[in-house]
Motif scaffolding. Structure first.
Motif, PDB file in Angstrom:
ATOM      1  N   VAL A   1      11.870   9.023  67.804  1.00 17.08           N
ATOM      2  CA  VAL A   1      10.934  10.078  67.382  1.00 17.08           C
ATOM      3  C   VAL A   1      10.942  11.225  68.384  1.00 17.08           C
ATOM      4  CG1 VAL A   1       8.520  10.611  66.891  1.00 17.08           C
ATOM      5  CG2 VAL A   1       9.497   8.452  66.102  1.00 17.08           C
ATOM      6  N   LEU A   2      10.967  10.898  69.682  1.00 20.95           N
ATOM      7  CA  LEU A   2      10.998  11.938  70.708  1.00 20.95           C
ATOM      8  C   LEU A   2      12.299  12.737  70.659  1.00 20.95           C
ATOM      9  CD1 LEU A   2       9.419  10.119  73.795  1.00 20.95           C
ATOM     10  CD2 LEU A   2       8.391  11.907  72.390  1.00 20.95           C
ATOM     11  N   ALA A   3      13.416  12.057  70.378  1.00 26.63           N
ATOM     12  CA  ALA A   3      14.700  12.757  70.277  1.00 26.63           C
ATOM     13  C   ALA A   3      14.678  13.754  69.124  1.00 26.63           C
ATOM     14  CB  ALA A   3      15.830  11.744  70.094  1.00 26.63           C
ATOM     15  N   ALA A   4      14.075  13.361  68.004  1.00 25.61           N
ATOM     16  CA  ALA A   4      13.950  14.279  66.869  1.00 25.61           C
ATOM     17  C   ALA A   4      13.092  15.486  67.256  1.00 25.61           C
ATOM     18  CB  ALA A   4      13.329  13.548  65.675  1.00 25.61           C
ATOM     19  N   PHE A   5      12.013  15.243  67.980  1.00 27.98           N
ATOM     20  CA  PHE A   5      11.139  16.341  68.403  1.00 27.98           C
ATOM     21  C   PHE A   5      11.866  17.301  69.335  1.00 27.98           C
ATOM     22  CE2 PHE A   5       8.298  18.105  71.623  1.00 27.98           C
ATOM     23  CZ  PHE A   5       7.404  18.809  70.828  1.00 27.98           C
ATOM     24  N   PHE A   6      12.578  16.767  70.322  1.00 25.15           N
ATOM     25  CA  PHE A   6      13.256  17.625  71.290  1.00 25.15           C
ATOM     26  C   PHE A   6      14.442  18.362  70.664  1.00 25.15           C
ATOM     27  CE2 PHE A   6      11.174  14.852  74.516  1.00 25.15           C
ATOM     28  CZ  PHE A   6      10.482  15.868  75.171  1.00 25.15           C
ATOM     29  N   MET A   7      15.075  17.758  69.646  1.00 23.30           N
ATOM     30  CA  MET A   7      16.117  18.497  68.948  1.00 23.30           C
ATOM     31  C   MET A   7      15.513  19.691  68.218  1.00 23.30           C
ATOM     32  SD  MET A   7      18.653  17.732  65.811  1.00 23.30           S
ATOM     33  CE  MET A   7      17.683  18.893  64.862  1.00 23.30           C
ATOM     34  N   SER A   8      14.365  19.475  67.593  1.00 23.03           N
ATOM     35  CA  SER A   8      13.666  20.546  66.907  1.00 23.03           C
ATOM     36  C   SER A   8      13.250  21.643  67.892  1.00 23.03           C
ATOM     37  CB  SER A   8      12.425  20.003  66.190  1.00 23.03           C
ATOM     38  OG  SER A   8      11.671  21.039  65.601  1.00 23.03           O
TER      39      SER A   8
ATOM     40  N   VAL B   1      21.510  21.902  71.435  1.00 29.12           N
ATOM     41  CA  VAL B   1      21.023  21.327  70.172  1.00 29.12           C
ATOM     42  C   VAL B   1      21.920  20.172  69.738  1.00 29.12           C
ATOM     43  CG1 VAL B   1      20.477  21.794  67.755  1.00 29.12           C
ATOM     44  CG2 VAL B   1      20.058  23.550  69.486  1.00 29.12           C
ATOM     45  N   ILE B   2      23.235  20.382  69.797  1.00 30.48           N
ATOM     46  CA  ILE B   2      24.183  19.347  69.376  1.00 30.48           C
ATOM     47  C   ILE B   2      24.118  18.141  70.306  1.00 30.48           C
ATOM     48  CG2 ILE B   2      26.630  18.840  69.030  1.00 30.48           C
ATOM     49  CD1 ILE B   2      27.013  21.752  68.220  1.00 30.48           C
ATOM     50  N   SER B   3      23.931  18.386  71.608  1.00 27.40           N
ATOM     51  CA  SER B   3      23.846  17.280  72.572  1.00 27.40           C
ATOM     52  C   SER B   3      22.636  16.397  72.293  1.00 27.40           C
ATOM     53  CB  SER B   3      23.774  17.835  74.001  1.00 27.40           C
ATOM     54  OG  SER B   3      24.928  18.582  74.312  1.00 27.40           O
ATOM     55  N   ILE B   4      21.488  17.025  72.011  1.00 31.03           N
ATOM     56  CA  ILE B   4      20.287  16.237  71.713  1.00 31.03           C
ATOM     57  C   ILE B   4      20.446  15.512  70.383  1.00 31.03           C
ATOM     58  CG2 ILE B   4      17.799  16.335  71.313  1.00 31.03           C
ATOM     59  CD1 ILE B   4      17.672  18.716  73.175  1.00 31.03           C
TER      60      ILE B   4
ATOM     61  N   ALA C   1       8.196  14.122  60.670  1.00 35.27           N
ATOM     62  CA  ALA C   1       7.043  14.862  61.189  1.00 35.27           C
ATOM     63  C   ALA C   1       7.361  15.491  62.538  1.00 35.27           C
ATOM     64  CB  ALA C   1       5.839  13.931  61.303  1.00 35.27           C
ATOM     65  N   ALA C   2       8.098  14.755  63.390  1.00 33.84           N
ATOM     66  CA  ALA C   2       8.444  15.280  64.717  1.00 33.84           C
ATOM     67  C   ALA C   2       9.348  16.500  64.613  1.00 33.84           C
ATOM     68  CB  ALA C   2       9.129  14.183  65.535  1.00 33.84           C
ATOM     69  N   LEU C   3      10.229  16.517  63.635  1.00 32.41           N
ATOM     70  CA  LEU C   3      11.112  17.663  63.444  1.00 32.41           C
ATOM     71  C   LEU C   3      10.349  18.913  63.025  1.00 32.41           C
ATOM     72  CD1 LEU C   3      14.200  16.143  61.560  1.00 32.41           C
ATOM     73  CD2 LEU C   3      14.221  17.166  63.834  1.00 32.41           C
ATOM     74  N   LEU C   4       9.361  18.730  62.158  1.00 31.04           N
ATOM     75  CA  LEU C   4       8.728  19.881  61.509  1.00 31.04           C
ATOM     76  C   LEU C   4       7.437  20.355  62.165  1.00 31.04           C
ATOM     77  CD1 LEU C   4       9.298  18.808  57.807  1.00 31.04           C
ATOM     78  CD2 LEU C   4      10.551  20.517  59.099  1.00 31.04           C
ATOM     79  N   VAL C   5       6.894  19.565  63.097  1.00 32.62           N
ATOM     80  CA  VAL C   5       5.586  19.918  63.658  1.00 32.62           C
ATOM     81  C   VAL C   5       5.633  21.249  64.400  1.00 32.62           C
ATOM     82  CG1 VAL C   5       5.970  18.671  65.848  1.00 32.62           C
ATOM     83  CG2 VAL C   5       3.635  19.008  64.989  1.00 32.62           C
ATOM     84  N   ILE C   6       6.794  21.616  64.951  1.00 34.47           N
ATOM     85  CA  ILE C   6       6.894  22.874  65.696  1.00 34.47           C
ATOM     86  C   ILE C   6       6.938  24.070  64.755  1.00 34.47           C
ATOM     87  CG2 ILE C   6       8.369  24.170  67.308  1.00 34.47           C
ATOM     88  CD1 ILE C   6       9.232  21.577  68.508  1.00 34.47           C
TER      89      ILE C   6
END
Length: 331
Positions: free
Chosen positions: A36-43, A59-62, A92-97
């Motif tokens: 979940v954190l990885a998805a958030f940090f990619m976003s 972005v690609i590395s994350i 949700a983690a991707l889109l919250v930002i």
């Protein structure tokens, strides 16, 4: 009549209930949280990229780290319900930002992302439960490919929602791709100066054409320079007419080609209207999916080495179940 209790200690007879967690409970939970954190940090990295504060490489590395974590998750998660919950949390983690974009558009992106994330989870779950042994690449291929598809849907439509005025490709992004293309052309045709100004490029084209004429080689130096200057002006006029641009001699070729690209896209958009947007999205999606296939080859190999290393270190191991099939669990 009261019963004699004697010296009995009723407190000692009370049995305190114990919470028995499955083996590897905290390790599995840590993987879920990490995904979940990885998805958030990619976003977050993608948001910085849109603001030109981070590179696409970040972005690609994350995304690669997210895929590696997901590979370990998909091999060790035993229930489909837990997979669905994590897929929902990752969405949700991707889109919250990006909650500031229109709600209908946000929900559409969320639906697409969740469908592909859960589809990947379900495919891996089916493969693990129906196979007699753990087949690493067969289990992880569909999962990672659909995770990448979800990431493409997310990045593509967020880009459209926030940068529609740039026709989906900013000049900075175009210049980076152009630089790589110019370098590749230079390796094959070192006399063509795509990495220079418009006049320098036109001069390299004119010089290349003049070199094919035997009579040019027989001219003296002043006549050669005059012929080259005239051919350069003719070459510039021809390129301007072909591209339908009024490019200046000192303008960089990357800007010339970007302006040509932009004017072409704007012309198509005026001609085809909304259909152009749909066609352009499909083209970009297919291009990114092609890169996604190459992405899996690298991530899949690294994931396999990591998987074997964790087995050697006894972090995970393979056991046989009563149904005579292999599963993976934490030690």
């Amino acid at each position: 009549m009261a019963l004699p209790l004697g010296n009995q200690n009723l407190v000692e007879n009370l049995v305190t209930p114990r919470i028995i967690r499955p083996k590897g409970y905290f390790k599995a939970l840590a993987l879920d949280v990490a995904a979940v954190l990885a998805a958030f940090f990619m976003s977050y990295a993608f948001k910085l990229y849109l603001a030109e504060q981070a590179s696409l490489t970040l972005v690609i590395s994350i995304l690669g780290l997210w895929a590696l974590i997901s590979i370990l998750r998909t091999l060790t998660t035993r229930t489909l319900g837990r997979r669905a919950l994590v897929a929902l949390l990752q969405t949700a983690a991707l889109l919250v930002i990006f909650l500031g974009i229109p709600l209908q558009f946000l929900l559409l992106i969320a639906a697409g992302v969740f469908i592909f994330l859960f589809w990947g989870e379900a495919s891996a779950f089916t493969e693990l439960t129906q196979s007699l042994e753990v087949r690493f690449f067969r289990t992880t291929r569909a999962h990672v490919n659909r995770l990448v598809t979800a990431a493409i849907i997310f990045t593509l439509f967020i880009y459209i929602a926030t940068n529609s005025q740039n026709l989906f490709v900013s000049e900075k992004s175009f210049t980076k791709v152009y630089g790589l293309t110019a370098e590749a052309v230079k390796n094959s045709y070192p006399d063509l100066r795509l990495d220079s100004t418009f006049r320098t490029f036109a001069e390299s084209v004119a010089r290349r054409e003049l070199a094919k004429r035997p009579e040019y080689a027989e001219l003296n130096t002043p006549m050669k320079e005059a012929a080259l200057a005239k051919a350069t002006d003719e070459s510039m006029a021809q390129i301007r007419e072909t591209l339908k641009l009024s490019a200046g001699g000192d303008e960089q070729m990357s800007s010339v080609f970007y302006n040509f690209f932009r004017s072409t896209m704007e012309g198509w958009q005026k001609t085809f209207g909304k259909a152009f947007v749909a066609i352009w999205v499909i083209i970009l999606f297919l291009i990114l999916k092609g890169f996604g296939t190459l992405f899996y080859l690298g991530v899949g190999l690294i994931g396999y080495l990591l998987y074997q290393g964790l087995i050697v270190l006894n972090v995970i191991h393979i056991i046989g179940e009563s149904r005579s099939r292999e599963v993976i669990e934490f030690t």
